[in-house]
Design a protein around this motif. Structure first.
Motif, PDB file in Angstrom:
ATOM      1  N   ILE A   2      64.923  31.104  63.984  1.00  0.00           N
ATOM      2  CA  ILE A   2      66.183  31.593  64.398  1.00  0.00           C
ATOM      3  C   ILE A   2      65.988  32.988  65.018  1.00  0.00           C
ATOM      4  O   ILE A   2      65.178  34.032  64.570  1.00  0.00           O
ATOM      5  CB  ILE A   2      66.789  31.967  63.027  1.00  0.00           C
ATOM      6  N   LYS A   7      71.936  34.440  61.659  1.00  0.00           N
ATOM      7  CA  LYS A   7      71.255  33.697  60.377  1.00  0.00           C
ATOM      8  C   LYS A   7      71.505  32.109  60.704  1.00  0.00           C
ATOM      9  O   LYS A   7      72.092  31.921  61.513  1.00  0.00           O
ATOM     10  CB  LYS A   7      71.837  34.318  59.208  1.00  0.00           C
ATOM     11  N   LYS A   8      70.891  31.557  59.635  1.00  0.00           N
ATOM     12  CA  LYS A   8      71.025  30.062  59.769  1.00  0.00           C
ATOM     13  C   LYS A   8      72.458  29.710  59.915  1.00  0.00           C
ATOM     14  O   LYS A   8      73.453  30.322  59.200  1.00  0.00           O
ATOM     15  CB  LYS A   8      70.526  29.189  58.464  1.00  0.00           C
ATOM     16  N   ASP A   9      73.119  28.751  60.958  1.00  0.00           N
ATOM     17  CA  ASP A   9      74.196  28.400  60.912  1.00  0.00           C
ATOM     18  C   ASP A   9      75.201  29.015  61.697  1.00  0.00           C
ATOM     19  O   ASP A   9      76.290  28.872  62.192  1.00  0.00           O
ATOM     20  CB  ASP A   9      74.972  27.666  59.699  1.00  0.00           C
ATOM     21  N   ASP A  10      74.692  30.453  62.227  1.00  0.00           N
ATOM     22  CA  ASP A  10      75.371  31.118  63.135  1.00  0.00           C
ATOM     23  C   ASP A  10      75.296  30.282  64.506  1.00  0.00           C
ATOM     24  O   ASP A  10      74.627  29.720  64.952  1.00  0.00           O
ATOM     25  CB  ASP A  10      75.021  32.526  63.498  1.00  0.00           C
ATOM     26  N   THR A  11      76.270  30.524  65.246  1.00  0.00           N
ATOM     27  CA  THR A  11      76.601  30.279  66.569  1.00  0.00           C
ATOM     28  C   THR A  11      76.643  31.438  67.370  1.00  0.00           C
ATOM     29  O   THR A  11      77.206  32.445  67.304  1.00  0.00           O
ATOM     30  CB  THR A  11      77.960  29.175  66.987  1.00  0.00           C
ATOM     31  N   GLN A  39      67.322  26.619  72.334  1.00  0.00           N
ATOM     32  CA  GLN A  39      67.800  25.207  72.351  1.00  0.00           C
ATOM     33  C   GLN A  39      66.682  24.557  72.912  1.00  0.00           C
ATOM     34  O   GLN A  39      65.667  24.826  73.704  1.00  0.00           O
ATOM     35  CB  GLN A  39      68.840  25.297  73.258  1.00  0.00           C
ATOM     36  N   PRO A 140      78.975  35.671  67.579  1.00  0.00           N
ATOM     37  CA  PRO A 140      79.102  34.553  66.877  1.00  0.00           C
ATOM     38  C   PRO A 140      80.582  34.125  67.233  1.00  0.00           C
ATOM     39  O   PRO A 140      81.433  34.976  67.543  1.00  0.00           O
ATOM     40  CB  PRO A 140      79.192  35.072  65.283  1.00  0.00           C
TER      41      PRO A 140
END
Length: 141
Positions: A2, A7-11, A39, A140
């Protein structure tokens, strides 16, 4: 991994510029020092081949040179095809790149040679570690 600032699941968003194959980073490693993978896409591969007739026994050193030259040329061709595929996948790097060389001899006295080079790797979008944090901070969605 990351990127910093996330943090995890942020876009987040990043700008993808149109790259020519001369700008694509390649490595046999799974990462590039100083770069973050933001990516990755499914593994890609390509194969190229060349057939030629082996010389006589008294031309062994020439034949060895011919085979070596053929493999070197095929590796360059396979790499270039890989870079084109990476760009088609809208990526700027190919990580974990490997090459496999296969040879086959056939015909009378096994004079006919077929050399196949297969390359594979993972197309990725990478950014400088310092840019990964700045791209992510405040972005985000």
């Amino acid at each position: 991994k990351i990127p910093r600032g996330l943090k995890k699941d942020d876009t987040f968003t990043f700008t993808h510029t149109d790259l020519g194959t001369d700008k694509v980073l390649t490595s046999t490693l799974s990462s590039i020092p100083g770069m973050d993978v933001v990516q990755f896409k499914p593994m890609i591969w390509t194969s190229v081949s060349s057939a030629f007739v082996k010389g006589s026994a008294d031309q062994h050193s020439t034949t060895t040179t011919t085979t070596g030259t053929a493999v070197e040329k095929l590796k360059r061709e396979a790499r270039e095809k890989m870079l084109e595929l990476v760009v088609e996948h809208e990526c700027n790097a190919c990580l974990g790149m490997t090459f496999n060389v296969t040879t086959d001899s056939s015909g009378e006295s096994r004079n006919n040679k077929l050399v196949i080079v297969t390359a594979h790797g993972t197309p990725c979008v990478v950014v400088s570690t310092s840019k990964a944090g700045s791209h992510a901070t405040g972005m985000p969605q």
